[in-house]
Design a protein around this motif. Sequence first.
Motif, PDB file in Angstrom:
ATOM      1  N   PRO A 160       0.819  -1.219   0.000  1.00  0.00           N
ATOM      2  CA  PRO A 160       0.000   0.000   0.000  1.00  0.00           C
ATOM      3  C   PRO A 160       0.854   1.271   0.000  1.00  0.00           C
ATOM      4  N   LYS A 161       0.321   2.312  -0.617  1.00  0.00           N
ATOM      5  CA  LYS A 161       1.033   3.572  -0.775  1.00  0.00           C
ATOM      6  C   LYS A 161       1.535   4.130   0.553  1.00  0.00           C
TER       7      LYS A 161
ATOM      8  N   TYR B 162       9.371   3.954  -7.268  1.00  0.00           N
ATOM      9  CA  TYR B 162       9.497   3.101  -8.444  1.00  0.00           C
ATOM     10  C   TYR B 162      10.972   2.881  -8.770  1.00  0.00           C
ATOM     11  N   GLY B 163      11.343   1.641  -8.998  1.00  0.00           N
ATOM     12  CA  GLY B 163      12.717   1.312  -9.363  1.00  0.00           C
ATOM     13  C   GLY B 163      13.629   1.012  -8.193  1.00  0.00           C
ATOM     14  N   ASP B 164      13.151   1.199  -6.965  1.00  0.00           N
ATOM     15  CA  ASP B 164      13.974   0.880  -5.804  1.00  0.00           C
ATOM     16  C   ASP B 164      14.180  -0.630  -5.711  1.00  0.00           C
ATOM     17  N   ILE B 165      15.238  -1.014  -5.038  1.00  0.00           N
ATOM     18  CA  ILE B 165      15.551  -2.424  -4.824  1.00  0.00           C
ATOM     19  C   ILE B 165      15.035  -2.832  -3.454  1.00  0.00           C
ATOM     20  N   VAL B 166      14.367  -3.986  -3.392  1.00  0.00           N
ATOM     21  CA  VAL B 166      13.946  -4.532  -2.102  1.00  0.00           C
ATOM     22  C   VAL B 166      14.547  -5.919  -1.949  1.00  0.00           C
ATOM     23  N   ARG B 167      14.866  -6.262  -0.722  1.00  0.00           N
ATOM     24  CA  ARG B 167      15.377  -7.598  -0.407  1.00  0.00           C
ATOM     25  C   ARG B 167      14.234  -8.377   0.234  1.00  0.00           C
ATOM     26  N   LEU B 168      13.988  -9.571  -0.281  1.00  0.00           N
ATOM     27  CA  LEU B 168      12.979 -10.446   0.288  1.00  0.00           C
ATOM     28  C   LEU B 168      13.702 -11.562   1.015  1.00  0.00           C
TER      29      LEU B 168
ATOM     30  N   SER C  16       9.961 -11.170   4.919  1.00  0.00           N
ATOM     31  CA  SER C  16      10.232  -9.764   5.238  1.00  0.00           C
ATOM     32  C   SER C  16      10.656  -9.050   3.957  1.00  0.00           C
ATOM     33  N   VAL C  17      10.290  -7.782   3.859  1.00  0.00           N
ATOM     34  CA  VAL C  17      10.633  -6.936   2.722  1.00  0.00           C
ATOM     35  C   VAL C  17      11.401  -5.750   3.275  1.00  0.00           C
ATOM     36  N   CYS C  18      12.565  -5.484   2.694  1.00  0.00           N
ATOM     37  CA  CYS C  18      13.395  -4.388   3.177  1.00  0.00           C
ATOM     38  C   CYS C  18      13.963  -3.635   1.983  1.00  0.00           C
ATOM     39  N   LYS C  19      13.784  -2.318   1.959  1.00  0.00           N
ATOM     40  CA  LYS C  19      14.390  -1.501   0.909  1.00  0.00           C
ATOM     41  C   LYS C  19      15.897  -1.463   1.149  1.00  0.00           C
ATOM     42  N   VAL C  20      16.655  -1.650   0.073  1.00  0.00           N
ATOM     43  CA  VAL C  20      18.118  -1.605   0.184  1.00  0.00           C
ATOM     44  C   VAL C  20      18.670  -0.670  -0.880  1.00  0.00           C
ATOM     45  N   ASP C  21      19.834  -0.122  -0.617  1.00  0.00           N
ATOM     46  CA  ASP C  21      20.481   0.761  -1.574  1.00  0.00           C
ATOM     47  C   ASP C  21      21.488   0.022  -2.434  1.00  0.00           C
TER      48      ASP C  21
ATOM     49  N   ALA D 251      21.727   1.667 -10.563  1.00  0.00           N
ATOM     50  CA  ALA D 251      22.827   2.487 -11.075  1.00  0.00           C
ATOM     51  C   ALA D 251      22.318   3.458 -12.131  1.00  0.00           C
ATOM     52  N   PHE D 252      21.464   2.979 -13.040  1.00  0.00           N
ATOM     53  CA  PHE D 252      20.911   3.815 -14.103  1.00  0.00           C
ATOM     54  C   PHE D 252      20.123   4.974 -13.508  1.00  0.00           C
ATOM     55  N   LYS D 253      19.369   4.694 -12.465  1.00  0.00           N
ATOM     56  CA  LYS D 253      18.539   5.709 -11.809  1.00  0.00           C
ATOM     57  C   LYS D 253      19.393   6.833 -11.206  1.00  0.00           C
ATOM     58  N   SER D 254      20.611   6.492 -10.786  1.00  0.00           N
ATOM     59  CA  SER D 254      21.459   7.486 -10.124  1.00  0.00           C
ATOM     60  C   SER D 254      22.311   8.299 -11.104  1.00  0.00           C
ATOM     61  N   MET D 255      22.270   7.957 -12.396  1.00  0.00           N
ATOM     62  CA  MET D 255      23.111   8.633 -13.396  1.00  0.00           C
ATOM     63  C   MET D 255      22.467   9.928 -13.887  1.00  0.00           C
ATOM     64  N   SER D 256      23.303  10.788 -14.424  1.00  0.00           N
ATOM     65  CA  SER D 256      22.801  12.020 -15.041  1.00  0.00           C
ATOM     66  C   SER D 256      22.090  11.678 -16.344  1.00  0.00           C
ATOM     67  N   ASP D 257      21.231  12.580 -16.798  1.00  0.00           N
ATOM     68  CA  ASP D 257      20.488  12.348 -18.036  1.00  0.00           C
ATOM     69  C   ASP D 257      21.415  12.163 -19.227  1.00  0.00           C
ATOM     70  N   SER D 258      22.520  12.898 -19.284  1.00  0.00           N
ATOM     71  CA  SER D 258      23.424  12.775 -20.435  1.00  0.00           C
ATOM     72  C   SER D 258      24.064  11.386 -20.484  1.00  0.00           C
ATOM     73  N   ILE D 259      24.439  10.840 -19.355  1.00  0.00           N
ATOM     74  CA  ILE D 259      25.021   9.494 -19.326  1.00  0.00           C
ATOM     75  C   ILE D 259      23.948   8.460 -19.655  1.00  0.00           C
TER      76      ILE D 259
END
Length: 93
Positions: A19-20, A30-36, A44-49, A68-76
């Motif tokens: 749920p939101k 959206y696009g975050d990584i979770v560990r199950l 258990s569900v945990c957000k991880v970096d 990694a893609f999410k953290s890059m600049s638009d030009s890269i």
Amino acid sequence: MSNRPIYKLVDSKGRVLIPKNLREAAKMEYGDIVRLRVEDGSVSVCKVDIIEAGDQSPEAVEAYVRAAFKSMSDSIRLELIGELSGLLQRKEG
């Protein structure tokens, strides 16, 4: 936020909607990584970096690439999209 349990049905593909209000409390986007993880019959569900070192499963690699893609600049990002597009064209050709 209340600590009352929230009950959800697992759909035919094994998915469960978080749920939101819970996603916001966990700062999940959206696009975050979770560990199950399963412990004593509980999931258990945990957000991880970052994913654990040594996990080279296709799912872990995809999660790492997406993060990694999410953290890059638009030009890269655009540069990588161009390179990947070229690789796909060569593979199809």
